[in-house]
Design a protein around this motif. Structure first.
Motif, PDB file in Angstrom:
ATOM      1  N   CYS A 147       0.955  -1.166  -0.165  1.00  0.00           N
ATOM      2  CA  CYS A 147       0.161  -0.146   0.052  1.00  0.00           C
ATOM      3  C   CYS A 147       0.827   1.349   0.163  1.00  0.00           C
ATOM      4  CB  CYS A 147      -0.985  -0.064   1.148  1.00  0.00           C
ATOM      5  SG  CYS A 147      -2.049  -1.316   1.199  1.00  0.00           S
ATOM      6  N   LYS A 148       0.655   2.049  -0.884  1.00  0.00           N
ATOM      7  CA  LYS A 148       1.523   3.239  -1.077  1.00  0.00           C
ATOM      8  C   LYS A 148       0.661   4.504  -0.903  1.00  0.00           C
ATOM      9  CE  LYS A 148       3.597   0.989  -5.130  1.00  0.00           C
ATOM     10  NZ  LYS A 148       2.410   0.021  -5.221  1.00  0.00           N
ATOM     11  N   GLN A 149       1.174   5.526  -0.527  1.00  0.00           N
ATOM     12  CA  GLN A 149       0.838   6.865   0.011  1.00  0.00           C
ATOM     13  C   GLN A 149       0.207   7.619  -1.319  1.00  0.00           C
ATOM     14  OE1 GLN A 149       0.210   8.079   2.997  1.00  0.00           O
ATOM     15  NE2 GLN A 149       0.951   6.064   3.717  1.00  0.00           N
ATOM     16  N   ASP A 150       0.549   7.346  -2.408  1.00  0.00           N
ATOM     17  CA  ASP A 150       0.058   8.198  -3.665  1.00  0.00           C
ATOM     18  C   ASP A 150      -1.068   7.307  -4.394  1.00  0.00           C
ATOM     19  OD1 ASP A 150       1.863   6.262  -4.532  1.00  0.00           O
ATOM     20  OD2 ASP A 150       2.408   7.486  -5.985  1.00  0.00           O
ATOM     21  N   GLN A 151      -1.645   6.372  -3.568  1.00  0.00           N
ATOM     22  CA  GLN A 151      -2.513   5.234  -4.192  1.00  0.00           C
ATOM     23  C   GLN A 151      -3.808   5.027  -3.344  1.00  0.00           C
ATOM     24  OE1 GLN A 151      -1.267   1.075  -2.827  1.00  0.00           O
ATOM     25  NE2 GLN A 151      -1.553   0.519  -5.017  1.00  0.00           N
ATOM     26  N   ALA A 152      -4.879   4.898  -4.139  1.00  0.00           N
ATOM     27  CA  ALA A 152      -6.000   4.492  -3.739  1.00  0.00           C
ATOM     28  C   ALA A 152      -6.366   3.109  -4.122  1.00  0.00           C
ATOM     29  CB  ALA A 152      -7.108   5.393  -4.205  1.00  0.00           C
ATOM     30  N   SER A 200      -2.089   9.467   1.698  1.00  0.00           N
ATOM     31  CA  SER A 200      -2.287  10.846   2.150  1.00  0.00           C
ATOM     32  C   SER A 200      -1.925  11.567   0.703  1.00  0.00           C
ATOM     33  CB  SER A 200      -1.467  11.048   3.103  1.00  0.00           C
ATOM     34  OG  SER A 200       0.143  10.817   2.763  1.00  0.00           O
ATOM     35  N   LYS A 201      -1.290  11.078  -0.070  1.00  0.00           N
ATOM     36  CA  LYS A 201      -1.027  11.655  -1.418  1.00  0.00           C
ATOM     37  C   LYS A 201      -1.761  11.416  -2.679  1.00  0.00           C
ATOM     38  CE  LYS A 201       3.860  11.799  -0.149  1.00  0.00           C
ATOM     39  NZ  LYS A 201       5.304  11.521  -0.385  1.00  0.00           N
ATOM     40  N   VAL A 202      -3.156  10.841  -2.450  1.00  0.00           N
ATOM     41  CA  VAL A 202      -3.913  10.707  -3.370  1.00  0.00           C
ATOM     42  C   VAL A 202      -4.637  12.071  -3.752  1.00  0.00           C
ATOM     43  CG1 VAL A 202      -6.267   9.332  -3.867  1.00  0.00           C
ATOM     44  CG2 VAL A 202      -4.447   8.377  -2.620  1.00  0.00           C
ATOM     45  N   ALA A 258      -8.419   2.431   5.613  1.00  0.00           N
ATOM     46  CA  ALA A 258      -7.000   2.848   6.105  1.00  0.00           C
ATOM     47  C   ALA A 258      -6.538   4.109   5.262  1.00  0.00           C
ATOM     48  CB  ALA A 258      -6.056   1.548   5.994  1.00  0.00           C
ATOM     49  N   THR A 259      -5.881   4.915   6.143  1.00  0.00           N
ATOM     50  CA  THR A 259      -5.221   6.055   5.348  1.00  0.00           C
ATOM     51  C   THR A 259      -3.786   6.164   5.673  1.00  0.00           C
ATOM     52  OG1 THR A 259      -5.827   7.423   7.130  1.00  0.00           O
ATOM     53  CG2 THR A 259      -7.410   7.497   5.226  1.00  0.00           C
ATOM     54  N   ILE A 260      -3.209   5.681   6.791  1.00  0.00           N
ATOM     55  CA  ILE A 260      -1.597   5.421   7.161  1.00  0.00           C
ATOM     56  C   ILE A 260      -1.314   4.319   7.259  1.00  0.00           C
ATOM     57  CG2 ILE A 260      -1.877   8.054   7.957  1.00  0.00           C
ATOM     58  CD1 ILE A 260      -2.057   6.822  10.701  1.00  0.00           C
ATOM     59  N   PRO A 261      -0.296   3.562   6.923  1.00  0.00           N
ATOM     60  CA  PRO A 261       0.232   2.382   7.524  1.00  0.00           C
ATOM     61  C   PRO A 261       0.057   1.787   8.896  1.00  0.00           C
ATOM     62  CG  PRO A 261       1.941   3.496   6.346  1.00  0.00           C
ATOM     63  CD  PRO A 261       0.734   4.759   6.754  1.00  0.00           C
ATOM     64  N   GLU A 262      -0.024   2.705   9.867  1.00  0.00           N
ATOM     65  CA  GLU A 262      -0.318   2.199  11.078  1.00  0.00           C
ATOM     66  C   GLU A 262      -2.027   1.743  11.155  1.00  0.00           C
ATOM     67  OE1 GLU A 262       1.141   5.276  10.482  1.00  0.00           O
ATOM     68  OE2 GLU A 262       3.002   4.539  11.176  1.00  0.00           O
ATOM     69  N   ASP A 263      -2.762   2.373  10.419  1.00  0.00           N
ATOM     70  CA  ASP A 263      -4.070   1.671  10.422  1.00  0.00           C
ATOM     71  C   ASP A 263      -4.016   0.087  10.096  1.00  0.00           C
ATOM     72  OD1 ASP A 263      -5.110   3.930  11.006  1.00  0.00           O
ATOM     73  OD2 ASP A 263      -5.567   4.703   8.684  1.00  0.00           O
ATOM     74  N   LEU A 264      -3.196  -0.391   9.323  1.00  0.00           N
ATOM     75  CA  LEU A 264      -2.914  -1.941   9.022  1.00  0.00           C
ATOM     76  C   LEU A 264      -1.627  -2.527   9.842  1.00  0.00           C
ATOM     77  CD1 LEU A 264      -2.967  -1.255   5.133  1.00  0.00           C
ATOM     78  CD2 LEU A 264      -4.987  -2.039   6.691  1.00  0.00           C
ATOM     79  N   GLU A 265      -1.527  -2.028  10.790  1.00  0.00           N
ATOM     80  CA  GLU A 265      -0.674  -2.802  11.940  1.00  0.00           C
ATOM     81  C   GLU A 265      -1.300  -4.225  12.241  1.00  0.00           C
ATOM     82  OE1 GLU A 265       2.199  -2.389  13.146  1.00  0.00           O
ATOM     83  OE2 GLU A 265       2.595  -0.546  11.859  1.00  0.00           O
TER      84      GLU A 265
END
Length: 140
Positions: A47-52, A80-82, A110-117
């Motif tokens: 999962c990348k920050q520029d990706q939905a 966050s960069k979408v 999820a919007t940040i990696p921590e949401d998928l811990e």
């Protein structure tokens, strides 16, 4: 996409997750961008920050050592960069994706990696499993 979903639902298939992303910024068409046999952390690493994107993950959960059960998690990912227009359309497309990814115990936005811990996801799955007869030793 449907074939990937069916593989994840099949206990005999080693595929544990699938990630769908948009073909490009100009279209609303989704494609399978990654699949894996690893767990939640392997999924998260894609999962990348520029990706939905959307994901479907198989996990094994239990309230105690004797009651292992397979559960499924639906993920909508919006980094966050979408771009703004893609973010706006994401909520509309989620219902279309759910026509294929039908059966799941937990939905995570999820919007940040921590949401998928892994601990966060597994806690949500455990809570969704219903009765917890081992509550004295659990952390929720």
């Amino acid at each position: 996409i449907k074939q990937s979903y069916d593989k994840i639902r099949d206990d005999k298939d080693p595929m544990m997750w699938v990630l769908l992303e948009y073909v490009d910024d100009k279209t609303d068409e989704l494609k399978v961008s990654a699949t894996g046999t690893g767990g939640i952390s392997e999924f998260k690493s894609n999962c990348k920050q520029d990706q939905a994107a959307f994901g479907f993950i198989r996990v094994n959960a239990s309230n105690d050592p004797l009651s292992q059960r397979t559960k499924f998690v639906f993920v909508s990912w919006c980094g966050s960069k979408v771009k703004v227009m893609r973010k706006a359309k994401l909520s509309i497309h989620i219902s279309d994706v759910k026509t294929v990814f039908k059966s799941f115990a937990v939905e995570i936005n999820a919007t940040i990696p921590e949401d998928l811990e892994e601990s966060t996801v597994m806690l949500a799955v455990t809570k969704a499993m219903g009765a917890n007869y081992d509550r004295q030793t659990s952390n929720y």
